[in-house]
Design a protein around this motif. Sequence first.
Motif, short mmCIF file in Angstrom:
data_model
loop_
_atom_site.label_atom_id
_atom_site.label_comp_id
_atom_site.label_asym_id
_atom_site.label_seq_id
_atom_site.Cartn_x
_atom_site.Cartn_y
_atom_site.Cartn_z
N VAL A 10 0.82 -1.20 0.00
CA VAL A 10 0.00 0.00 0.00
C VAL A 10 0.86 1.26 0.00
O VAL A 10 0.64 2.17 -0.79
CB VAL A 10 -0.93 0.00 1.23
N ALA A 11 1.82 1.30 0.90
CA ALA A 11 2.68 2.48 1.03
C ALA A 11 3.99 2.07 1.68
O ALA A 11 4.01 1.16 2.50
CB ALA A 11 1.99 3.56 1.87
N ALA A 12 5.04 2.76 1.29
CA ALA A 12 6.36 2.44 1.81
C ALA A 12 7.14 3.71 2.10
O ALA A 12 6.89 4.76 1.49
CB ALA A 12 7.14 1.57 0.83
N ILE A 13 8.08 3.59 3.04
CA ILE A 13 8.94 4.73 3.38
C ILE A 13 10.34 4.20 3.62
O ILE A 13 10.51 3.13 4.23
CB ILE A 13 8.37 5.48 4.61
N ASP A 14 11.34 4.93 3.12
CA ASP A 14 12.70 4.45 3.33
C ASP A 14 13.37 5.21 4.47
O ASP A 14 12.75 6.05 5.14
CB ASP A 14 13.51 4.51 2.03
N THR A 15 14.63 4.92 4.70
CA THR A 15 15.33 5.49 5.84
C THR A 15 15.60 6.99 5.68
O THR A 15 15.94 7.66 6.66
CB THR A 15 16.64 4.76 6.10
N ASP A 16 15.46 7.50 4.46
CA ASP A 16 15.61 8.94 4.23
C ASP A 16 14.27 9.66 4.19
O ASP A 16 14.23 10.87 3.93
CB ASP A 16 16.34 9.19 2.90
N GLY A 17 13.21 8.93 4.42
CA GLY A 17 11.88 9.54 4.44
C GLY A 17 11.19 9.61 3.09
O GLY A 17 10.11 10.19 2.98
N ARG A 18 11.81 9.03 2.08
CA ARG A 18 11.13 9.02 0.77
C ARG A 18 9.99 8.01 0.82
O ARG A 18 10.08 7.00 1.50
CB ARG A 18 12.13 8.65 -0.32
N THR A 19 8.94 8.32 0.08
CA THR A 19 7.74 7.50 0.14
C THR A 19 7.28 7.04 -1.23
O THR A 19 7.66 7.61 -2.26
CB THR A 19 6.59 8.29 0.80
N LYS A 20 6.45 5.98 -1.20
CA LYS A 20 5.87 5.46 -2.43
C LYS A 20 4.50 4.92 -2.08
O LYS A 20 4.31 4.34 -1.01
CB LYS A 20 6.75 4.35 -3.01
N TYR A 21 3.54 5.11 -3.00
CA TYR A 21 2.17 4.70 -2.75
C TYR A 21 1.62 3.88 -3.91
O TYR A 21 1.96 4.11 -5.06
CB TYR A 21 1.26 5.92 -2.55
N ALA A 22 0.74 2.97 -3.57
CA ALA A 22 -0.02 2.28 -4.61
C ALA A 22 -0.98 3.29 -5.25
O ALA A 22 -1.47 4.21 -4.57
CB ALA A 22 -0.81 1.12 -4.00
N ASP A 23 -1.25 3.11 -6.52
CA ASP A 23 -2.15 4.04 -7.21
C ASP A 23 -3.51 4.11 -6.54
O ASP A 23 -4.16 5.16 -6.54
CB ASP A 23 -2.30 3.62 -8.67
N SER A 24 -3.94 3.01 -5.98
CA SER A 24 -5.28 2.94 -5.41
C SER A 24 -5.44 3.81 -4.16
O SER A 24 -6.58 4.12 -3.76
CB SER A 24 -5.64 1.49 -5.06
N VAL A 25 -4.34 4.20 -3.54
CA VAL A 25 -4.43 4.99 -2.30
C VAL A 25 -3.77 6.35 -2.43
O VAL A 25 -3.85 7.16 -1.49
CB VAL A 25 -3.81 4.23 -1.11
N LYS A 26 -3.14 6.61 -3.56
CA LYS A 26 -2.42 7.86 -3.73
C LYS A 26 -3.37 9.04 -3.56
O LYS A 26 -4.47 9.06 -4.11
CB LYS A 26 -1.78 7.88 -5.11
N GLY A 27 -2.94 10.01 -2.77
CA GLY A 27 -3.77 11.18 -2.52
C GLY A 27 -4.72 11.02 -1.35
O GLY A 27 -5.32 11.99 -0.89
N ARG A 28 -4.89 9.80 -0.87
CA ARG A 28 -5.80 9.54 0.25
C ARG A 28 -5.04 9.06 1.49
O ARG A 28 -5.44 9.35 2.62
CB ARG A 28 -6.84 8.48 -0.12
N PHE A 29 -3.97 8.30 1.29
CA PHE A 29 -3.19 7.75 2.40
C PHE A 29 -1.86 8.48 2.50
O PHE A 29 -1.27 8.86 1.49
CB PHE A 29 -2.93 6.27 2.19
N THR A 30 -1.36 8.60 3.73
CA THR A 30 -0.05 9.19 3.97
C THR A 30 0.73 8.32 4.93
O THR A 30 0.26 8.04 6.04
CB THR A 30 -0.16 10.60 4.54
N ILE A 31 1.90 7.90 4.51
CA ILE A 31 2.79 7.13 5.38
C ILE A 31 3.80 8.06 6.01
O ILE A 31 4.30 9.00 5.37
CB ILE A 31 3.49 6.00 4.59
N SER A 32 4.09 7.83 7.28
CA SER A 32 5.09 8.64 7.98
C SER A 32 5.66 7.80 9.11
O SER A 32 5.17 6.71 9.40
CB SER A 32 4.46 9.92 8.52
N GLN A 33 6.70 8.33 9.72
CA GLN A 33 7.27 7.60 10.85
C GLN A 33 7.94 8.56 11.81
O GLN A 33 8.31 9.68 11.44
CB GLN A 33 8.28 6.55 10.38
N ASP A 34 8.05 8.13 13.04
CA ASP A 34 8.73 8.88 14.09
C ASP A 34 9.82 7.95 14.63
O ASP A 34 9.53 7.04 15.41
CB ASP A 34 7.74 9.28 15.18
N ASN A 35 11.06 8.19 14.20
CA ASN A 35 12.15 7.31 14.61
C ASN A 35 12.43 7.40 16.10
O ASN A 35 12.97 6.47 16.69
CB ASN A 35 13.41 7.63 13.82
#
Length: 125
Positions: free
Chosen positions: A48-73
């Motif tokens: 659905v969504a992914a985030i790397d160690t530099d904070g870059r993100t990627k989303y599936a087309d089906s959720v783009k614009g609706r879902f947001t991935i984030s993290q608090d290290n």
Amino acid sequence: QVQLVESGGGSVQAGGSLRLSCVGSGYTYSYYCMTWFRQAPGKEREGVAAIDTDGRTKYADSVKGRFTISQDNTKNTLYLQMNSLKPEDTAMYYCAADFRVCLDLEVGVDGMDYWGKGTLVTISS
């Protein structure tokens, strides 16, 4: 012992929002790339969504614009903010961590080092 524990799932009506959390322990969280997957009844698990160690993100087309991935290290925690939810978003949602696999939503189950047990999201129309 490595653990990924998801929370925040629930039942909401279409158009509503939920925020999922995933807390990692037993490993160095900040070294790992994180991905949210989901599996609907009778369907294959999908990224659905992914985030790397530099904070870059990627989303599936089906959720783009609706879902947001984030993290608090500082809290070893991954989030998935889900807005404008649709009935087709109904699924078990899993978080997964991997030392090498980053921003790859096509990776199979065996391609990730660690998995949580999931949290259920149900969207009614």
